[in-house]
Design an enzyme around this catalytic site. Sequence first.
Site, short mmCIF file in Angstrom:
data_model
loop_
_atom_site.label_atom_id
_atom_site.label_comp_id
_atom_site.label_asym_id
_atom_site.label_seq_id
_atom_site.Cartn_x
_atom_site.Cartn_y
_atom_site.Cartn_z
N ARG B 79 1.91 5.88 13.75
CA ARG B 79 3.13 6.71 13.82
C ARG B 79 2.84 8.21 13.94
NH1 ARG B 79 1.52 5.35 9.19
NH2 ARG B 79 1.53 6.72 7.40
N CYS B 193 5.76 4.42 1.89
CA CYS B 193 5.45 3.75 3.16
C CYS B 193 4.15 2.98 3.05
CB CYS B 193 5.38 4.76 4.29
SG CYS B 193 6.98 5.46 4.70
N CYS B 337 -0.15 -7.29 -7.20
CA CYS B 337 0.48 -7.20 -5.88
C CYS B 337 -0.44 -6.36 -5.00
CB CYS B 337 1.89 -6.61 -5.97
SG CYS B 337 1.93 -4.89 -6.47
#
Lengths: 81, 378
Positions: B79, B193, B337
């Site tokens: 990006r 993000c 996680c």
Amino acid sequence: MTVRLLAFAGLRDVLGGPKRELSVADGATLADLWAELVRARPQFGPLEGSTRFALNGRLVARDATLAEGDEVALMPPFGGG
Amino acid sequence: MSAREPESLAGRRELRRYSRHLLIPEVALAGQERLRAARVLVVGAGGLGSPVLQYLAAAGIGRLGIADDDAVDETNLQRQVLFAESDIGRPKAVAAAERVAALNRFVGIDALQVRVDAANARELVRLYDVVVDATDSFRSRYTLNDACRLEGKPDVYGSIFRFDGQVSVFAPGGPCYRCLFPEAPPEGSVPTCAEGGVLGALAGLVGTWQANEALKLVLGIGSTLAGRLLVIDALDARTREFELAIDPDCPLHGERARIRDVVESEPAAPRDDGIPDIEPGDLDAYLESLPAALVLDVREPHEAALGLAPRALHVPASVLEARLHELDPATPYVVACRVGAKSRWAAQRLHDAGFRRILHLRGGLLAYAVLHESFDFF
């Protein structure tokens, strides 16, 4: 009465989708709605201080009273840049 | 600033590149002179900073500050279109400054390899006319907001997550970031993000909005997003606008304003939940010493596809509530996680449900993979 919920960014995961309808008691405020959400999904709990509510397109305080058919947007801060 | 003839032939040559601006009545020669006289500070040369810097440089902003203390990483290139593969590992402020200089040699560039913090924010902001918040941390956003407010500078705000973006202008005299979000969220409660991902082109959309707002602020034309929050939903191709008013309790506004200087905005500390952490470096030894122990992997299925945790039981956090009955409170679980945010919440849920033999993997499976020089969990 029923209100329409919209969630953005990370709150979509917590709500279980971008949109949802929710029944609340007549005369309920946004604070009551939030309490209802926390009961249904405890993940909302720690997000209380950082979530803003928009009622029919206006960012408002939690004491705002809801009416049938209102659109309530749950707006978290987005972190990314 | 008044419209005047460019003073030299060199000036005329410079102006030629701005022909398409000069043809717009709202910009024209006087506007182009304003752009050339303007100083804009862009904080964060990442996904948002890339388009912001490109459009501001191309537009002929006279002085551009580029503040970023980070280096270009391979995962940025999806990006951060300012950078090339050859920039990996280079300081972003330096690589961005080179790219901007190549784009427009008439732009003066301050490549600032600094993290904007309480110690330097006001001094930096004071040197510029408009500030663009293209940062990726809540701490920086509050610091910049406060510095801009105290120095009377407009703060062009943008932020992104997955498919959603927010844009606004916090202009002097109007509502600010603290009117929108009074306090930083508790650490780890709002995914970044790096945790949740972001669509590359969304960064382009939001950053381009910010560039457009910054240009209008310099030119003094049109209506800005001051007092409005624009929310872009790139997944459903919708934009929504929310009216934002000054919060009478905002610590930066009105007679009750409490903030008189920029102080480090500490995000609320995560609750001390009494669940011990285990370091990623200690996980293998722990599992070896305790054959009954399992790694409770609470990543969602799309994340779990990126790599397997050792000796794992996979129960995504989104269905943990419904599958709690499948878990055994007597089993020692290491709750994990990807980066350690969602697992913190899941560990808390287990603890509340009476599980006492749980540890939390600090830094998540990504930190574990890095230690093992593995490319899993990226």
